[in-house]
Design a protein around this motif. Structure first.
Motif, short mmCIF file in Angstrom:
data_model
loop_
_atom_site.label_atom_id
_atom_site.label_comp_id
_atom_site.label_asym_id
_atom_site.label_seq_id
_atom_site.Cartn_x
_atom_site.Cartn_y
_atom_site.Cartn_z
N ASP A 4 0.86 -1.18 0.00
CA ASP A 4 0.00 0.00 0.00
C ASP A 4 0.89 1.23 0.00
N LEU A 5 0.70 2.10 -0.98
CA LEU A 5 1.43 3.37 -1.06
C LEU A 5 0.51 4.46 -0.55
N LEU A 6 0.90 5.12 0.53
CA LEU A 6 0.07 6.16 1.15
C LEU A 6 0.78 7.50 1.05
N ARG A 7 0.15 8.44 0.38
CA ARG A 7 0.69 9.80 0.35
C ARG A 7 0.33 10.47 1.68
N SER A 144 4.74 7.96 1.97
CA SER A 144 5.70 8.76 1.20
C SER A 144 5.02 10.00 0.63
N HIS A 145 5.38 10.37 -0.60
CA HIS A 145 5.02 11.65 -1.20
C HIS A 145 4.52 11.43 -2.63
N GLY A 146 3.85 12.44 -3.17
CA GLY A 146 3.27 12.32 -4.50
C GLY A 146 4.27 11.96 -5.58
N GLY A 147 5.41 12.64 -5.60
CA GLY A 147 6.42 12.35 -6.63
C GLY A 147 7.00 10.96 -6.48
N ALA A 148 7.32 10.58 -5.26
CA ALA A 148 7.90 9.26 -5.01
C ALA A 148 6.91 8.14 -5.34
N ILE A 169 -3.33 11.87 -7.44
CA ILE A 169 -2.89 11.30 -6.16
C ILE A 169 -2.95 12.43 -5.14
N GLN A 170 -4.15 12.67 -4.61
CA GLN A 170 -4.35 13.75 -3.65
C GLN A 170 -3.61 13.44 -2.35
#
Length: 197
Positions: A4-7, A144-148, A169-170
């Motif tokens: 799971d990628l969480l911004r 992490s962050h939007g760009g990553a 990706i808000q």
């Protein structure tokens, strides 16, 4: 394995290029992260070292007792002299709009004294490979962050980075993937779910 990628949640600075600039989460930002992690269990959490991601990852790990790893390769793109500034202020400068357009259109173009998207992709690819190597500790939450996150999706899905600007990706978005390596050792990924805040 499931990843799971969480911004990270809101910092109240929409429209700013905050790479190494590191404002804290707002109350709304904490609420966004809380909704995305509520009633969910991960055995391992990997986080960017930047406080706006790390604080939420530390909080989750403390509450659940899961393993926490801080990995510098998951930090946001370094925007150089643009870091911490509003996009619209940069665009209003002489040649600013052209420089910004080139920066977002061409992964090889870097912000002045900053990092290019290609540089970001290279370091996030290393981070993704480390996550895949420790597949015995799945499922994994990466904060992490939007760009990553875009760079990770590019690496796992094989999509060109400029194409990923069409994916919203808000702040506070969670993207669930099934990921692994094929018989040839190449990484693969499949989006299972996208939950916007």
């Amino acid at each position: 394995m499931r990843i799971d990628l969480l911004r990270h949640g809101s910092t109240g600075r929409d429209g700013y290029l905050d790479g190494r600039t590191d404002p804290p989460l707002t109350d709304d930002g904490w609420d966004q992260v809380g909704r995305q992690t509520e009633s969910r269990m991960w055995r391992r959490v990997v986080s960017s070292p930047l406080a706006r991601a790390r604080a939420a990852a530390e909080d989750y790990a403390r509450r659940t007792g899961c393993t926490l790893e801080i990995d510098g390769d998951w930090r946001e793109l370094h925007f150089g002299r643009w870091d911490g500034r509003r996009r619209r202020d940069i665009a209003a400068e002489a040649r600013g709009a052209d420089l910004l357009a080139a920066f977002y259109a061409d992964p090889a173009v870097a912000a002045p004294e900053g990092e290019s998207w290609a540089d970001l992709q290279a370091r996030v690819a290393r981070a993704v490979e480390r996550v895949l190597t420790h597949s015995g500790a799945a499922p994994v939450l990466v904060v992490s962050h939007g760009g990553a996150i875009r760079a990770a999706l590019s690496h796992l899905l094989g999509w060109p980075l400029p194409q990923l600007w069409s994916l919203r990706i808000q702040l506070g978005t969670r993207i669930t993937l099934e990921a692994g390596r094929g018989a040839d050792g190449a990484p693969w990924g499949e989006i299972v779910e996208i939950i916007q805040p």
